[in-house]
Design a protein around this motif. Structure first.
Motif, short mmCIF file in Angstrom:
data_model
loop_
_atom_site.label_atom_id
_atom_site.label_comp_id
_atom_site.label_asym_id
_atom_site.label_seq_id
_atom_site.Cartn_x
_atom_site.Cartn_y
_atom_site.Cartn_z
N LEU A 53 -19.53 58.88 38.71
CA LEU A 53 -19.24 58.53 40.10
C LEU A 53 -18.32 57.32 40.23
CD1 LEU A 53 -22.82 59.01 41.60
CD2 LEU A 53 -20.92 60.66 41.49
N GLY A 54 -18.24 56.52 39.18
CA GLY A 54 -17.39 55.33 39.21
C GLY A 54 -15.96 55.66 38.84
N PRO A 55 -15.14 54.63 38.63
CA PRO A 55 -13.72 54.84 38.33
C PRO A 55 -13.49 55.71 37.10
CG PRO A 55 -14.13 52.55 38.79
CD PRO A 55 -15.48 53.21 38.69
N VAL A 56 -12.51 56.59 37.22
CA VAL A 56 -12.05 57.42 36.11
C VAL A 56 -10.54 57.31 36.08
CG1 VAL A 56 -11.92 59.77 35.18
CG2 VAL A 56 -14.01 59.00 36.30
N ASP A 57 -9.99 57.05 34.91
CA ASP A 57 -8.54 56.91 34.76
C ASP A 57 -7.94 55.88 35.72
OD1 ASP A 57 -8.53 58.84 32.74
OD2 ASP A 57 -8.28 60.48 34.19
N GLY A 58 -8.69 54.80 35.94
CA GLY A 58 -8.19 53.70 36.76
C GLY A 58 -8.28 53.90 38.25
N VAL A 59 -8.92 54.97 38.69
CA VAL A 59 -9.00 55.25 40.13
C VAL A 59 -10.45 55.08 40.60
CG1 VAL A 59 -8.68 57.00 41.91
CG2 VAL A 59 -7.08 56.87 39.98
N VAL A 60 -10.62 54.18 41.58
CA VAL A 60 -11.93 53.99 42.20
C VAL A 60 -12.05 54.99 43.34
CG1 VAL A 60 -13.46 52.40 43.43
CG2 VAL A 60 -11.97 51.54 41.60
N GLY A 63 -25.90 47.11 33.82
CA GLY A 63 -25.40 46.46 32.62
C GLY A 63 -25.14 47.44 31.50
N THR A 64 -24.23 47.06 30.62
CA THR A 64 -23.86 47.87 29.47
C THR A 64 -23.21 46.97 28.43
OG1 THR A 64 -22.54 49.75 28.70
CG2 THR A 64 -21.65 48.47 30.54
N ARG A 65 -23.30 47.38 27.19
CA ARG A 65 -22.60 46.67 26.12
C ARG A 65 -21.17 47.21 25.96
NH1 ARG A 65 -27.82 47.36 24.06
NH2 ARG A 65 -28.89 45.39 23.76
N ASP A 66 -20.87 48.32 26.61
CA ASP A 66 -19.60 49.00 26.50
C ASP A 66 -18.53 48.25 27.30
OD1 ASP A 66 -17.46 50.89 27.37
OD2 ASP A 66 -18.61 52.30 26.15
N ALA A 67 -17.56 47.69 26.60
CA ALA A 67 -16.52 46.88 27.25
C ALA A 67 -15.69 47.70 28.25
CB ALA A 67 -15.61 46.25 26.21
N SER A 68 -15.37 48.95 27.91
CA SER A 68 -14.56 49.75 28.85
C SER A 68 -15.36 50.09 30.10
CB SER A 68 -14.04 51.02 28.17
OG SER A 68 -15.10 51.87 27.78
N ALA A 69 -16.65 50.28 29.98
CA ALA A 69 -17.49 50.53 31.17
C ALA A 69 -17.55 49.27 32.03
CB ALA A 69 -18.89 50.96 30.74
N ARG A 70 -17.66 48.10 31.40
CA ARG A 70 -17.67 46.85 32.17
C ARG A 70 -16.34 46.66 32.90
NH1 ARG A 70 -19.91 44.91 27.49
NH2 ARG A 70 -18.09 43.63 27.04
N GLU A 71 -15.25 47.10 32.30
CA GLU A 71 -13.94 47.00 32.96
C GLU A 71 -13.92 47.81 34.25
OE1 GLU A 71 -11.00 45.30 32.77
OE2 GLU A 71 -12.24 44.05 31.48
N THR A 72 -14.58 48.96 34.26
CA THR A 72 -14.60 49.75 35.49
C THR A 72 -15.43 49.05 36.57
OG1 THR A 72 -16.50 51.19 34.92
CG2 THR A 72 -14.28 51.91 34.21
N VAL A 73 -16.49 48.34 36.17
CA VAL A 73 -17.28 47.58 37.14
C VAL A 73 -16.42 46.44 37.70
CG1 VAL A 73 -19.35 46.20 37.52
CG2 VAL A 73 -19.46 48.21 36.03
N THR A 74 -15.66 45.79 36.83
CA THR A 74 -14.75 44.73 37.26
C THR A 74 -13.72 45.28 38.24
OG1 THR A 74 -15.06 43.50 35.21
CG2 THR A 74 -13.05 43.03 36.45
N GLN A 75 -13.22 46.48 37.97
CA GLN A 75 -12.24 47.11 38.87
C GLN A 75 -12.86 47.37 40.24
OE1 GLN A 75 -10.79 50.89 37.50
NE2 GLN A 75 -9.28 51.03 39.14
N VAL A 76 -14.08 47.90 40.27
CA VAL A 76 -14.74 48.15 41.55
C VAL A 76 -14.96 46.83 42.29
CG1 VAL A 76 -16.86 48.99 42.67
CG2 VAL A 76 -15.83 50.30 40.79
#
Length: 174
Positions: free
Chosen positions: A46-53, A78-91
């Motif tokens: 449900l969150g960002p995919v390919d840079g799109v929120v 929370g997650t240890r996955d850096a790319s997943a955290r990046e999507t949270v930062t994007q949102v």
């Protein structure tokens, strides 16, 4: 239902972290090995995919926020996955831009900062009315911890989890 040959599985997840990459495919593989006779496609999270929120996600988060604030914390599980955290930062960035306020991502587990720490960071940076937006689907231990730490740090509002928010339902349907 009888007669159907295909289905779409929609992961009710906000990031493509461990559960989406490992748990869901493993459960689907086990179901197929157990005789599942259905062609199952797995939709994106449900969150960002390919840079799109997804706009529906921002609508749902926005609708849950109430009151006046000059800073926001987007509290996630929370997650240890850096790319997943990046999507949270994007949102967080897009949610903050929507309201014209700084928005800091925070996590109840794994990576920091914790939601209360993020509230404190924004207050130290000059925000006097910080609210917490809940990047959670449902209440539970992690949401409760995020909310409690935000209140304890001086948040003026804490949003409820997204739950059955109509905009989120539209996103699931899409």
């Amino acid at each position: 239902r009888a007669g159907h040959r295909s289905a779409v599985l929609v992961p009710l997840l906000f990031t493509a972290a461990y559960h989406g990459r490992v748990d869901i495919p493993a459960a689907l593989d086990a179901a197929r090995a157990g005789g599942l006779d259905l062609d199952v496609a797995v939709a994106d999270v449900l969150g960002p995919v390919d840079g799109v929120v997804p706009p529906e996600l921002l609508d749902a988060l926005s609708h849950r926020l109430a009151g006046s604030f000059d800073g926001l914390v987007l509290a996630a599980a929370g997650t240890r996955d850096a790319s997943a955290r990046e999507t949270v930062t994007q949102v967080a960035g897009e949610l903050g831009a929507r309201f014209g306020v700084p928005c800091v991502p925070a996590y109840a587990t794994a990576a920091g900062p914790r939601p209360g720490e993020a509230v404190s960071l924004l207050r130290a940076a000059g925000c006097s009315r910080v609210a917490m937006s809940a990047y959670f689907l449902a209440p539970g231990r992690l949401y409760d911890e995020a909310a409690a730490s935000s209140w304890a740090a001086g948040a003026v509002a804490v949003a409820d989890p997204l739950g059955a928010e109509p905009a989120l339902a539209r996103l699931v349907r899409r």
